[in-house]
Design a protein around this motif. Structure first.
Motif, mmCIF file in Angstrom:
data_model
loop_
_atom_site.group_PDB
_atom_site.id
_atom_site.type_symbol
_atom_site.label_atom_id
_atom_site.label_comp_id
_atom_site.label_asym_id
_atom_site.label_seq_id
_atom_site.Cartn_x
_atom_site.Cartn_y
_atom_site.Cartn_z
ATOM 1 N N SER A 69 28.051 64.089 45.564
ATOM 2 C CA SER A 69 28.955 63.155 46.541
ATOM 3 C C SER A 69 30.012 61.680 46.281
ATOM 4 O O SER A 69 30.034 61.152 46.798
ATOM 5 N N GLY A 70 29.983 63.256 44.669
ATOM 6 C CA GLY A 70 30.973 62.217 43.424
ATOM 7 C C GLY A 70 31.016 61.358 43.140
ATOM 8 O O GLY A 70 29.919 61.460 41.979
ATOM 9 N N ALA A 71 32.242 59.997 42.390
ATOM 10 C CA ALA A 71 32.037 59.780 40.662
ATOM 11 C C ALA A 71 30.890 59.179 41.613
ATOM 12 O O ALA A 71 30.582 58.343 42.692
ATOM 13 N N ASP A 72 30.013 58.198 40.368
ATOM 14 C CA ASP A 72 29.166 57.920 40.708
ATOM 15 C C ASP A 72 29.244 56.443 40.405
ATOM 16 O O ASP A 72 29.530 56.092 38.702
ATOM 17 N N HIS A 73 28.955 55.912 41.108
ATOM 18 C CA HIS A 73 29.587 54.056 41.062
ATOM 19 C C HIS A 73 28.774 53.110 39.691
ATOM 20 O O HIS A 73 29.034 51.886 39.371
ATOM 21 N N LYS A 74 27.186 53.686 40.392
ATOM 22 C CA LYS A 74 26.009 53.369 39.112
ATOM 23 C C LYS A 74 25.678 53.695 37.138
ATOM 24 O O LYS A 74 25.183 52.642 36.508
ATOM 25 N N SER A 75 25.918 55.212 37.922
ATOM 26 C CA SER A 75 25.175 55.299 37.083
ATOM 27 C C SER A 75 26.357 56.848 36.129
ATOM 28 O O SER A 75 25.759 57.460 36.400
ATOM 29 N N ALA A 76 27.285 55.963 35.609
ATOM 30 C CA ALA A 76 28.263 57.771 35.432
ATOM 31 C C ALA A 76 28.132 58.382 34.047
ATOM 32 O O ALA A 76 28.174 59.374 33.927
ATOM 33 N N GLY A 77 26.954 57.315 33.196
ATOM 34 C CA GLY A 77 26.126 58.403 32.501
ATOM 35 C C GLY A 77 27.228 58.569 31.273
ATOM 36 O O GLY A 77 28.453 57.529 30.769
ATOM 37 N N SER A 78 27.514 59.411 29.826
ATOM 38 C CA SER A 78 28.032 59.565 28.572
ATOM 39 C C SER A 78 29.304 59.742 28.948
ATOM 40 O O SER A 78 28.530 61.613 29.114
ATOM 41 N N VAL A 79 30.298 59.899 28.061
ATOM 42 C CA VAL A 79 31.559 60.547 28.096
ATOM 43 C C VAL A 79 30.865 61.391 26.444
ATOM 44 O O VAL A 79 31.308 59.894 26.039
ATOM 45 N N PRO A 80 31.197 62.454 26.038
ATOM 46 C CA PRO A 80 31.112 62.418 24.396
ATOM 47 C C PRO A 80 32.073 62.345 23.861
ATOM 48 O O PRO A 80 33.596 62.411 24.519
ATOM 49 N N HIS A 81 32.509 62.043 22.355
ATOM 50 C CA HIS A 81 33.546 62.157 22.048
ATOM 51 C C HIS A 81 34.777 61.319 21.765
ATOM 52 O O HIS A 81 35.343 61.461 21.494
ATOM 53 N N VAL A 82 33.664 59.874 22.386
ATOM 54 C CA VAL A 82 34.916 58.688 22.361
ATOM 55 C C VAL A 82 34.246 57.133 21.242
ATOM 56 O O VAL A 82 34.895 56.211 21.839
ATOM 57 N N ASP A 83 33.725 57.555 20.332
ATOM 58 C CA ASP A 83 33.228 57.015 19.530
ATOM 59 C C ASP A 83 34.577 56.163 19.010
ATOM 60 O O ASP A 83 35.297 57.216 18.816
ATOM 61 N N GLY A 84 35.216 54.363 19.173
ATOM 62 C CA GLY A 84 36.066 54.240 18.533
ATOM 63 C C GLY A 84 36.885 54.323 19.041
ATOM 64 O O GLY A 84 38.080 53.969 18.527
ATOM 65 N N LEU A 85 37.633 55.030 20.432
ATOM 66 C CA LEU A 85 39.014 54.674 21.304
ATOM 67 C C LEU A 85 38.962 53.800 22.276
ATOM 68 O O LEU A 85 37.475 52.855 22.187
ATOM 69 N N THR A 86 40.250 53.688 21.950
ATOM 70 C CA THR A 86 40.026 52.452 22.934
ATOM 71 C C THR A 86 40.314 52.362 24.594
ATOM 72 O O THR A 86 40.184 53.744 25.061
ATOM 73 N N ARG A 87 39.917 50.880 25.283
ATOM 74 C CA ARG A 87 39.719 51.617 26.906
ATOM 75 C C ARG A 87 41.008 52.306 27.620
ATOM 76 O O ARG A 87 40.119 53.507 28.428
ATOM 77 N N PRO A 88 42.471 52.283 27.473
ATOM 78 C CA PRO A 88 42.975 53.295 27.568
ATOM 79 C C PRO A 88 42.971 55.142 27.512
ATOM 80 O O PRO A 88 42.831 56.026 27.564
ATOM 81 N N THR A 89 43.095 55.136 25.921
ATOM 82 C CA THR A 89 42.105 56.419 25.628
ATOM 83 C C THR A 89 40.786 56.277 26.174
ATOM 84 O O THR A 89 40.792 58.070 26.559
ATOM 85 N N PHE A 90 39.686 56.049 25.998
ATOM 86 C CA PHE A 90 38.330 56.150 26.666
ATOM 87 C C PHE A 90 38.680 56.755 28.324
ATOM 88 O O PHE A 90 38.248 58.029 28.832
ATOM 89 N N ALA A 91 39.407 56.148 29.174
ATOM 90 C CA ALA A 91 39.536 56.653 30.435
ATOM 91 C C ALA A 91 40.813 57.843 30.793
ATOM 92 O O ALA A 91 40.229 58.602 31.220
ATOM 93 N N LEU A 92 41.901 58.350 29.703
ATOM 94 C CA LEU A 92 42.578 59.683 29.803
ATOM 95 C C LEU A 92 41.413 60.820 28.902
ATOM 96 O O LEU A 92 41.497 61.499 29.640
#
Length: 276
Positions: A69-92
């Protein structure tokens, strides 16, 4: 014997037939949405399968009543290797994780058959389009959903893949209206190669996968590559040269052609060794 390997609770790999792998997105309560908890292990599974030399064809499906069903708007889960990133870089980095799944399907050595058992929405439609062959259950449907969510309908290569699958006018309509395309229409416009009763979906895909698995490994791999590269070929002449080199490669370095001729004469199945 059925061999089951669980890489995570949300992605299961089965071996339903010789040289065939079944990959099941296994989060039916969320319609197999593309949460990172599903997509990260899926990418890992694809990386393993491309180097599994016993696997000649792959079937991708979803558990329950949805393909994805595509993007999960309720429980997106964890993105690996993003500790310390700002919001724009996290999104990328988040988008890169999803992009890599689509590209991994395209780059897999083995052909991938999408067994679309239900809803293929948004990113789920992209997953199906990244596969080499799509077979739909009668209850399946497809939707380019981004536009319905106040976003663009273009995501994960959809504006590249969909026009190539169904033509520009149909793709523009599907993406700009965000309407559902049922299985019957999907077959009519070429979004899927065939539609089958829900109960026959996996059996149909296994039969197709086993037939593919019976052919020459380099023949299948090169055919997949040239089919995709042909969609972007700069000229017919240039692509014909690439095709010819692939044909010569297999013809000169294996005895497959001679085996095919002998098998037809002896009225038996060919046994391709991919060797001289």
């Amino acid at each position: 014997m059925l061999i089951v390997t669980e890489h995570s609770p949300f992605v299961v790999v089965d071996r339903p037939a010789p040289h065939v792998a079944l990959v099941t997105l296994n989060r039916p309560e969320r319609m197999n949405s593309m949460a990172f908890d599903v997509m990260v292990p899926l990418k890992r599974v694809l990386d393993e399968l491309t180097h599994d030399n016993d696997v000649r064809a792959v079937v991708l499906t979803g558990a329950g009543r949805g393909f994805s069903s595509g993007a999960d708007h309720k429980s997106a889960g964890s993105v690996p290797h993003v500790d310390g990133l700002t919001r724009p870089t996290f999104a990328l980095r988040s988008m890169e994780v999803l992009d890599d799944v689509i590209l991994a399907i395209r780059k897999l050595h083995q052909p991938v058959i999408a067994a679309v058992n239900g809803a293929a929405i948004g990113g789920g439609l992209c997953l199906a389009l990244a596969c080499d062959i799509r077979v739909a259950a009668e209850g399946a449907y497809f939707r380019a959903a981004g536009i319905n969510n106040g976003l663009t309908a273009s995501e994960l290569g959809l504006s590249y893949l969909l026009p190539r699958a169904i033509g520009t006018s149909r793709a523009f309509e599907a993406m700009l209206t965000g309407r559902d395309i049922d299985a019957a229409e999907a077959e009519r416009i070429g979004l899927v190669s065939r539609t089958v009763p829900d109960a026959d979906l996996l059996t149909t895909c296994y039969t197709m996968a086993e037939r593919i698995a019976g052919f020459s490994r380099p023949g299948i791999e090169l055919t997949k590559r040239t089919l995709w590269s042909g969609l972007d070929a700069g000229s017919l002449e240039g692509h014909m040269q690439a095709e010819g080199l692939g044909q010569l490669f297999v013809r000169l370095l294996t005895a497959n052609f001679e085996e095919a001729v002998a098998a037809r004469a002896e009225k038996r199945p060919a046994a391709f060794t991919d060797d001289k």
